[in-house]
Design a protein around this motif. Sequence first.
Motif, PDB file in Angstrom:
ATOM      1  N   GLY B 143      67.700  35.952  68.810  1.00 29.31           N
ATOM      2  CA  GLY B 143      68.266  37.222  69.256  1.00 29.31           C
ATOM      3  C   GLY B 143      68.819  38.062  68.117  1.00 29.31           C
ATOM      4  O   GLY B 143      69.123  39.233  68.293  1.00 29.31           O
ATOM      5  N   GLY B 144      68.964  37.449  66.932  1.00 25.14           N
ATOM      6  CA  GLY B 144      69.449  38.192  65.768  1.00 25.14           C
ATOM      7  C   GLY B 144      68.376  39.099  65.184  1.00 25.14           C
ATOM      8  O   GLY B 144      68.683  39.966  64.368  1.00 25.14           O
ATOM      9  N   ALA B 145      67.125  38.862  65.593  1.00 26.39           N
ATOM     10  CA  ALA B 145      66.017  39.705  65.141  1.00 26.39           C
ATOM     11  C   ALA B 145      65.924  39.772  63.629  1.00 26.39           C
ATOM     12  O   ALA B 145      65.674  40.815  63.037  1.00 26.39           O
ATOM     13  N   ALA B 322      69.438  49.986  67.805  1.00 27.92           N
ATOM     14  CA  ALA B 322      69.166  49.623  66.414  1.00 27.92           C
ATOM     15  C   ALA B 322      70.061  48.493  65.924  1.00 27.92           C
ATOM     16  O   ALA B 322      69.835  47.936  64.846  1.00 27.92           O
ATOM     17  N   GLY B 323      71.089  48.175  66.732  1.00 29.03           N
ATOM     18  CA  GLY B 323      72.016  47.112  66.320  1.00 29.03           C
ATOM     19  C   GLY B 323      71.390  45.733  66.250  1.00 29.03           C
ATOM     20  O   GLY B 323      71.984  44.816  65.682  1.00 29.03           O
ATOM     21  N   VAL B 324      70.197  45.560  66.801  1.00 29.43           N
ATOM     22  CA  VAL B 324      69.577  44.237  66.789  1.00 29.43           C
ATOM     23  C   VAL B 324      69.102  43.800  65.413  1.00 29.43           C
ATOM     24  O   VAL B 324      68.603  42.687  65.275  1.00 29.43           O
ATOM     25  N   SER B 325      69.212  44.595  64.394  1.00 29.04           N
ATOM     26  CA  SER B 325      68.606  44.434  63.071  1.00 29.04           C
ATOM     27  C   SER B 325      67.144  44.824  63.173  1.00 29.04           C
ATOM     28  O   SER B 325      66.845  45.919  63.612  1.00 29.04           O
ATOM     29  N   ALA B 326      66.207  43.902  62.790  1.00 28.58           N
ATOM     30  CA  ALA B 326      64.789  44.288  62.720  1.00 28.58           C
ATOM     31  C   ALA B 326      64.662  45.559  61.891  1.00 28.58           C
ATOM     32  O   ALA B 326      64.057  46.544  62.301  1.00 28.58           O
ATOM     33  N   GLY B 358      73.655  45.259  61.799  1.00 28.96           N
ATOM     34  CA  GLY B 358      73.100  44.163  62.586  1.00 28.96           C
ATOM     35  C   GLY B 358      72.688  42.987  61.718  1.00 28.96           C
ATOM     36  O   GLY B 358      72.823  41.821  62.119  1.00 28.96           O
ATOM     37  N   VAL B 359      72.183  43.279  60.518  1.00 29.26           N
ATOM     38  CA  VAL B 359      71.815  42.199  59.595  1.00 29.26           C
ATOM     39  C   VAL B 359      73.058  41.393  59.239  1.00 29.26           C
ATOM     40  O   VAL B 359      73.055  40.153  59.278  1.00 29.26           O
ATOM     41  N   ILE B 360      74.133  42.113  58.909  1.00 34.42           N
ATOM     42  CA  ILE B 360      75.385  41.423  58.583  1.00 34.42           C
ATOM     43  C   ILE B 360      75.874  40.655  59.803  1.00 34.42           C
ATOM     44  O   ILE B 360      76.265  39.481  59.701  1.00 34.42           O
TER      45      ILE B 360
END
Lengths: 374, 374, 374, 114, 114, 114
Positions: B143-145, B322-326, B358-360
């Motif tokens: 789910g962190g994408a 966009a918060g999912v990262s990716a 999101g990456v962080i």
Amino acid sequence: METLLQFLHTGAFFNFTIGNLVMLVVGAIFIYLAITKDYEPLLLVPIGFGILVGNIPLQWGMNIGIYEEGSVLSILYKGVTQGWYPPLIFLGIGAMTDFSSLLASPRLVLLGAAAQAGIFLTFLGSVALGFSFTDAAAIGIIGGADGPTAIFLSSKLAPELLGAIAVSAYSYMALVPVIQPPIIKLLTSKKERLIRMEPAKPVSKRLRILFPIIAFLITGFIAPGSLNLLGFLFFGNLLKESGVTERLAQTARTAFIDIITILLGFTVGASTDASRFLTPASIKIFVLGASAFAVATACGILFAKLMNLLTKKKINPIIGAAGVSAVPDSARVCQMVGAQEDPRNFLIMHAMAPNVAGVIGSAVAAGILLATFG
Amino acid sequence: METLLQFLHTGAFFNFTIGNLVMLVVGAIFIYLAITKDYEPLLLVPIGFGILVGNIPLQWGMNIGIYEEGSVLSILYKGVTQGWYPPLIFLGIGAMTDFSSLLASPRLVLLGAAAQAGIFLTFLGSVALGFSFTDAAAIGIIGGADGPTAIFLSSKLAPELLGAIAVSAYSYMALVPVIQPPIIKLLTSKKERLIRMEPAKPVSKRLRILFPIIAFLITGFIAPGSLNLLGFLFFGNLLKESGVTERLAQTARTAFIDIITILLGFTVGASTDASRFLTPASIKIFVLGASAFAVATACGILFAKLMNLLTKKKINPIIGAAGVSAVPDSARVCQMVGAQEDPRNFLIMHAMAPNVAGVIGSAVAAGILLATFG
Amino acid sequence: METLLQFLHTGAFFNFTIGNLVMLVVGAIFIYLAITKDYEPLLLVPIGFGILVGNIPLQWGMNIGIYEEGSVLSILYKGVTQGWYPPLIFLGIGAMTDFSSLLASPRLVLLGAAAQAGIFLTFLGSVALGFSFTDAAAIGIIGGADGPTAIFLSSKLAPELLGAIAVSAYSYMALVPVIQPPIIKLLTSKKERLIRMEPAKPVSKRLRILFPIIAFLITGFIAPGSLNLLGFLFFGNLLKESGVTERLAQTARTAFIDIITILLGFTVGASTDASRFLTPASIKIFVLGASAFAVATACGILFAKLMNLLTKKKINPIIGAAGVSAVPDSARVCQMVGAQEDPRNFLIMHAMAPNVAGVIGSAVAAGILLATFG
Amino acid sequence: MSESIQFSLEFAVIGISIVFLVLAIITGAVTLIRTADVRWREKEERDDAAAFERDPTIDTTTLVLIAAACATMIQGRFHIRRVRRLMPRTSQQGTWSVQGRAILHGSHVVPKKR
Amino acid sequence: MSESIQFSLEFAVIGISIVFLVLAIITGAVTLIRTADVRWREKEERDDAAAFERDPTIDTTTLVLIAAACATMIQGRFHIRRVRRLMPRTSQQGTWSVQGRAILHGSHVVPKKR
Amino acid sequence: MSESIQFSLEFAVIGISIVFLVLAIITGAVTLIRTADVRWREKEERDDAAAFERDPTIDTTTLVLIAAACATMIQGRFHIRRVRRLMPRTSQQGTWSVQGRAILHGSHVVPKKR
Ligand code: NA
Ligand code: NA
Ligand code: NA
């Protein structure tokens, strides 16, 4: 809630010491100096950030710390403890070093030998201060003013002092423009500092190709202990000079050395956690390191003056200071000091000869120390 | 003739299973999608070809397979199992990531936190489906994408599921432009999607230099388990922003990350042989992965709407997705969906803030999972 | 004084043998040939300098020599002994090889098969000369005229002969323009050498993308032993041809292959210390290697003449010599020999087809040898 | 509800809370620095304007090397010919080392402001 | 003839046969695909001609970023000055992130055809 | 004076002596080769002058490839069109392989003087 507490227990708050705080400040200062003063940024930034990483206190058992077998940091740190990052850096340095100035004025090579007295006198001082022979040998090499050499030797002889020695060596190398000028001025007269040296003759391609081969054989036969460093240095230089392996030399002096530099600096920094770094021994090492630099500078200058007594072609004794290595900083310092007396006296090209000779000299000294105490 | 038979016996014909055939088709599809649809080609091509390599059935004892100790593939795969490829990729990502948009709109960082709910809800779902805590944690991170984070965590917590988790994570990341738009449209009104956000103010160089240092200290102190990923990410970013280590950053974001990406993708692909990959667990993982992405997207959007209730400066809730990262796909998807309502509404720069946050966020979540279950 | 003696004892003088002197001369000749004749410089310079390094005699126990566990050289040499340098080099070669000529004239691929007869005949000869099966297999691969393949196979089957086999393989590859022309002229008539071949049709991008995938599946299924080499070769080629992974291919064919080449060449050279290299076996290996090259060349040419008997579209038998691999030298030699008869006959593009097919052919042969004797 | 589900639920709540905590602190820290930065920026902009006129377009070492090369040529006439002859042989680069480029190790740049 | 020689001979024959087999199959496969490819190519060429006119000379993301920058300037007059002042400070790059270049991980390009 | 200090002193003297010895031999060797080099250089310079006129400005393989391309075009008229059509599709590069660039392994350049 129990889980939360358990989690926070893995956090840093419970394990944080005042020593860690000191080290975090040290790391921040390294980064600050690198960015604002442009002091050795390619190493001070990685080392500085590494110090931050190494001083986030961790609960043992999370398999993250650099001293926990199997952690990512410990795996990357193996290049330091097993000693193969420094030789690979020497390979890259060889591929970017131009020995022309040395080849143009071979007699200046001896200045690069004289400055290595700093290594052996520091060794003597360290023994006097109560360090073991192996520790003293590793501390002495700080006087060689050569980062990879210092890291290589201390990883072999005194792994527990590696962090302090590396940080000390790079700190003083960064401070070369602060340390050297007063010593130069103290030991030379204005008349000496005004000496102009004759520009050297150009060097043929053939000589530049032959040099790494012959110099390697000479150093390898007399001081085989230096093979790990000088074998790679001269190999890299041959790749550069051969004229037929340019693509290999190009990679060695860019991507290859950059990757190793990133990993070396970062892991050396991360290895300096407060409990290992903030010890009385480290303080002694910093004092000895400072004196090593001063002694090396002085020996180079004095030997230049001695040579002037014996030969007709006068040497400007300022360039003796370049014998400590710290390429190409100390050569720049010589230029700067010389230009203060006579702005049209261009010492930098002459100073490069003892400068690169100093690199060879320190590696030979490291070989001698390794062969005797390894 | 006996020799020939013996030789052919080492060939694949006798050991080939229908499962291998399925996997060969999967590998081919990955390569096809990468080339024709431009979906994550830098990872789908290596993974896809790796799947082909891993599903050529081999006789055990030839010392070729990735699970045979000492084989070439097993040695290269160590960077995955020992977990040091992902941190080095984060180093490169750090050296190519521009945090300016995040620094310009710090409050949007919270959207990157909200989307990580997908991780924890998937963890919950996995436990409910009967997975162990460690397996559930590794599955949740889908789910962190974020590919390297998923590989890193599953290599530590659930090595036997690594192939399925990695393939699942990258598959869904490739499908972001298919998965996200319907969810966005479902959860937002046309009026909301028309919200125009004020362009942010420029960010000073000083702030960009300070950010990696301060963000590292914050994440390192609270969630030291994320150090292996975020330590390298912020180190790479400091190399980029410091202004004095450009050559190191340049190598980190080109040759270095490329080499690791090739090796990571190829060996992860090669680790998915049918007997390990085609299991009921993998199917569950794919289902959970899909829901993880959907939940993460929804949480990001809903949190943006919540923030709009509490603050005056309205946020276009699209960018919550966009918060999912990716990175930077989901930011592009936001731009695309927004432009469908108003072609002159430029959301992409605003969407980058939750995107990098999101990456962080996922790395912090990975640190929490690692600290609790590692 | 005792210390001095002790130190000098670690030096080379006491341990230096006449064999070492011979090897130093060999190393110097390699470097000389590379620089003045441009023979394989990217490998002869590293190997040559490595030979110098490997023949500085060292006192055992200093932890410097390549055969001392834990020394820097021994660590870097692991890429050779564990066999992963050659596959990574094949990755880079794949990323720089254009299979267009092969795809344009697929029937010429068979010439690349015919030349591999040299491998099997040399195997036969080696057994007749008293070598064990594994040693004979490793010696036979010299006939493949492919450095990385030879190093890979001998590291697996006959580690103690690796130095001799590698040096022999690269020596003869360097001598291709000396060895091949007389054989070509002996086996072909002037009329045959004047044959002009029709230029081939262009090859579509799709075919170039499909080729590495399909060729990998064919070789992988029939000769899985070749997977370590051909898996990487075709992977690299897919990175090049896919059109969406250009940055990975770019790194694979520059920094990546350069780094591995430097380390491979240097350590292979350093492994040839006189006591291991100057043996009767090495002399036999050199004799067998020369005959392997001659036989391979002859088989390629004769098979081309055989094909001319059976088909209408005549092949210039000169290009059969290119089947030995030694890319792209033997193709150039074919061009040169052809041009001596008719300066406007451009054989080089036709010769590239058997040339790259020969690389695949030798790797397949290596796979067969490995599967049978590994 | 089974025990493991209950633990998981509790853990999920705590987990997402910590993620929020970390990112909220980052938000706060960035906001704080941005505010402080405004004052720095104002100073910086004044400095920038000044620096634009003061800044050297060429670094000191290069300047020294060029000056040295010129001086060498002027110092003795016979050298002028020599230089002309050597120029096209790019691989030779003359005696004056380009060592200054080997700035990676054992080095920092002499501060430009001195 | 000794046993080992006999084995070797047998092995050599089988070995070279397998090499021929593998390369012959490759030859066949390539020939086959070439034939199939002719039809594909014809279609491809027609597509190519069409694409030549349709193809964007600049990728979508870049276009969006440029448009955004323009829009930003027009939206508020006071910004125009600001942009002029910032341009020469290349290291700053403005707020609008060049993040789009970080396409390596967690990313695929949005299909151009949409 | 303690024993260890005495040993250290002795070692320091010997150590610095060996460093001097090594670098002095290097000095001597370089000086020697420089002297020998003067004769070589004189010869070299004469050769250089000659080579300047003889040297090809383009390497043999490139020349062959260009000539081949031209020959191909002339050989059959219908090919000329084909070449025109293919040129802009840079990724295709035509049939004539650029393999010559894969000079890394299994290769040396054919001596230019032949
Ligand atoms: Na030194
Ligand atoms: Na995420
Ligand atoms: Na071959």
